[in-house]
Design a protein around this motif. Structure first.
Motif, PDB file in Angstrom:
ATOM      1  N   ILE A 145      12.197 -13.003   7.047  1.00  0.00           N
ATOM      2  CA  ILE A 145      12.104 -11.770   7.832  1.00  0.00           C
ATOM      3  C   ILE A 145      11.357 -11.987   9.146  1.00  0.00           C
ATOM      4  N   LYS A 178      11.374 -15.066  11.027  1.00  0.00           N
ATOM      5  CA  LYS A 178      12.222 -15.837  11.943  1.00  0.00           C
ATOM      6  C   LYS A 178      13.588 -15.191  12.152  1.00  0.00           C
ATOM      7  N   LYS A 179      13.977 -14.324  11.187  1.00  0.00           N
ATOM      8  CA  LYS A 179      15.303 -13.708  11.216  1.00  0.00           C
ATOM      9  C   LYS A 179      16.391 -14.780  11.260  1.00  0.00           C
ATOM     10  N   LYS A 180      16.193 -15.766  10.409  1.00  0.00           N
ATOM     11  CA  LYS A 180      17.164 -16.851  10.304  1.00  0.00           C
ATOM     12  C   LYS A 180      17.361 -17.191   8.833  1.00  0.00           C
ATOM     13  N   ALA A 237      25.656  -9.146   8.384  1.00  0.00           N
ATOM     14  CA  ALA A 237      24.345  -9.616   8.829  1.00  0.00           C
ATOM     15  C   ALA A 237      24.441 -10.976   9.514  1.00  0.00           C
ATOM     16  N   ASP A 254      21.260 -17.306  12.632  1.00  0.00           N
ATOM     17  CA  ASP A 254      20.683 -15.999  12.932  1.00  0.00           C
ATOM     18  C   ASP A 254      21.177 -14.966  11.919  1.00  0.00           C
ATOM     19  N   ASP A 312      20.761 -10.699  10.736  1.00  0.00           N
ATOM     20  CA  ASP A 312      20.257  -9.347  10.990  1.00  0.00           C
ATOM     21  C   ASP A 312      19.609  -8.850   9.698  1.00  0.00           C
ATOM     22  N   ILE A 313      18.284  -8.859   9.660  1.00  0.00           N
ATOM     23  CA  ILE A 313      17.561  -8.532   8.440  1.00  0.00           C
ATOM     24  C   ILE A 313      17.828  -7.096   7.995  1.00  0.00           C
ATOM     25  N   GLU A 314      17.897  -6.182   8.955  1.00  0.00           N
ATOM     26  CA  GLU A 314      18.132  -4.775   8.607  1.00  0.00           C
ATOM     27  C   GLU A 314      19.480  -4.598   7.919  1.00  0.00           C
ATOM     28  N   TYR A 339       6.209  -6.205   9.242  1.00  0.00           N
ATOM     29  CA  TYR A 339       7.425  -6.609   9.952  1.00  0.00           C
ATOM     30  C   TYR A 339       8.362  -5.435  10.225  1.00  0.00           C
ATOM     31  N   LEU A 358       9.981  -3.340   8.301  1.00  0.00           N
ATOM     32  CA  LEU A 358      11.179  -3.170   7.479  1.00  0.00           C
ATOM     33  C   LEU A 358      11.117  -1.834   6.741  1.00  0.00           C
TER      34      LEU A 358
END
Length: 318
Positions: free
Chosen positions: A93, A95-97, A212, A270, A272-274, A301, A303
């Motif tokens: 969450i 690095k969003k990777k 995502a 990459d 998209d965490i959301e 973060y 979320l």
């Protein structure tokens, strides 16, 4: 026949991936060996058309020799789970990777395998005969050149190149593994966390994972098939969709991407965490303080995701 322009765009490739099963004009289902024509109609609308409808394209970008995917497709609504330690969750969450390790780095030495060594002779004999037949029937060959020695040497060469290609595929194929199940799994809690008391799981769906990852057309998402290697082989192409029967409890869905000459044990994509996370589940063995830490991390973060204590932590009565 209209010439191909090969003017690919990411959007067009995504369109093909999402509409490749049937002609978008007449609805005819594509079958192995058919031609799929990808391009644009007169109003610039993208289309995937069969031979009968292909004349409707004002621009043909590319023609595909249509083949069924090597993997079993997953329902968009299928629930997927990823079990992990807190450190991996924070990395994800933060690095969003999303990390994709190479097949070669997995503990299971059968990742990407065609079969077991004791059956290799049967595999080799089949493909030697296959290559010999292909060489003899290749268009443009002069029959005078087709000596027994020429056929044998080239069949052996092709077999060797195929084996070398399989080894390179293990290096250049990268996989993100997910557990597919309607419910959480006690076995997965214990297997995929170094300390089950400090573990959590994220729950998503196949569609959410796909979106995502930006609908990346280079990434395939499908089910792993579990086979008995003492009775059958995997596949010449796409051996990474097969595992041994002893791993069937994993019910694995994997996202697969190939990167030529990556020279790495893993790559990051990459994410998209959301879009990815539908819910977060805390280990049934976690103490109260760990639950508080998870809430703090999620808040830090930004979320806005529901957090549940594992349903396995419920108290029974007798």
């Amino acid at each position: 026949m209209q010439e191909m322009t090969h003017q690919h765009t990411r959007e067009l490739d995504i369109y093909y991936n999402e509409h490749r099963k049937a002609c978008t004009n007449c609805g005819k289902q594509f079958q192995d060996g058919m031609t799929a024509h990808l391009g644009y109609l007169a109003d610039k609308t993208p289309a995937v058309l069969c031979d009968d409808c292909s004349q409707l394209l004002s621009e043909t970008v590319v023609r595909y020799y249509w083949m069924k995917p090597k993997y079993e497709e997953v329902l968009p609504t299928a629930k997927l789970w990823r079990y992990m330690d807190l450190s991996k969750f924070i990395s994800l969450i933060g690095k969003k990777k999303l990390y994709f390790p190479s097949l070669e780095s997995f503990e299971d030495i059968f990742e990407g395998a065609k079969g077991i060594a004791e059956r290799k002779e049967k595999w080799d004999n089949f493909y030697l005969d296959f290559f010999k037949q292909a060489i003899q029937t290749a268009p443009g060959m002069n029959p005078k050149d087709l000596t027994d020695q020429y056929i044998e040497e080239n069949a052996v060469r092709l077999l060797s190149e195929m084996e070398t290609g399989g080894k390179f595929e293990r290096k250049n194929t990268f996989v993100s593994c997910w557990h597919c199940d309607q419910y959480e799994s006690e076995a997965m809690w214990k297997l995929y966390s170094t300390n089950v008391k400090n573990a959590l799981a994220i729950q998503t769906t196949c569609q959410q994972l796909y979106e995502a990852l930006g609908k990346d057309p280079s990434i395939q998402i499908g089910k792993v098939q579990y086979i008995d290697f003492t009775k059958r082989f995997s596949a010449v192409n796409g051996a990474y969709w097969y595992k041994r029967k002893s791993f069937e409890y994993e019910q694995e869905v994997r996202a697969v991407v190939k990167v030529q000459k990556a020279n790495s044990s893993g790559i990051e994509k990459d994410i998209d965490i959301e879009k990815l996370i539908a819910a977060i589940y805390i280990s049934p063995y976690a103490p109260k303080w760990f639950e508080d830490v998870v809430y703090d991390v999620v808040k830090k973060y930004g979320l806005n995701k529901p957090i549940f204590h594992s349903e396995m932590a419920a108290t029974p009565f007798y």
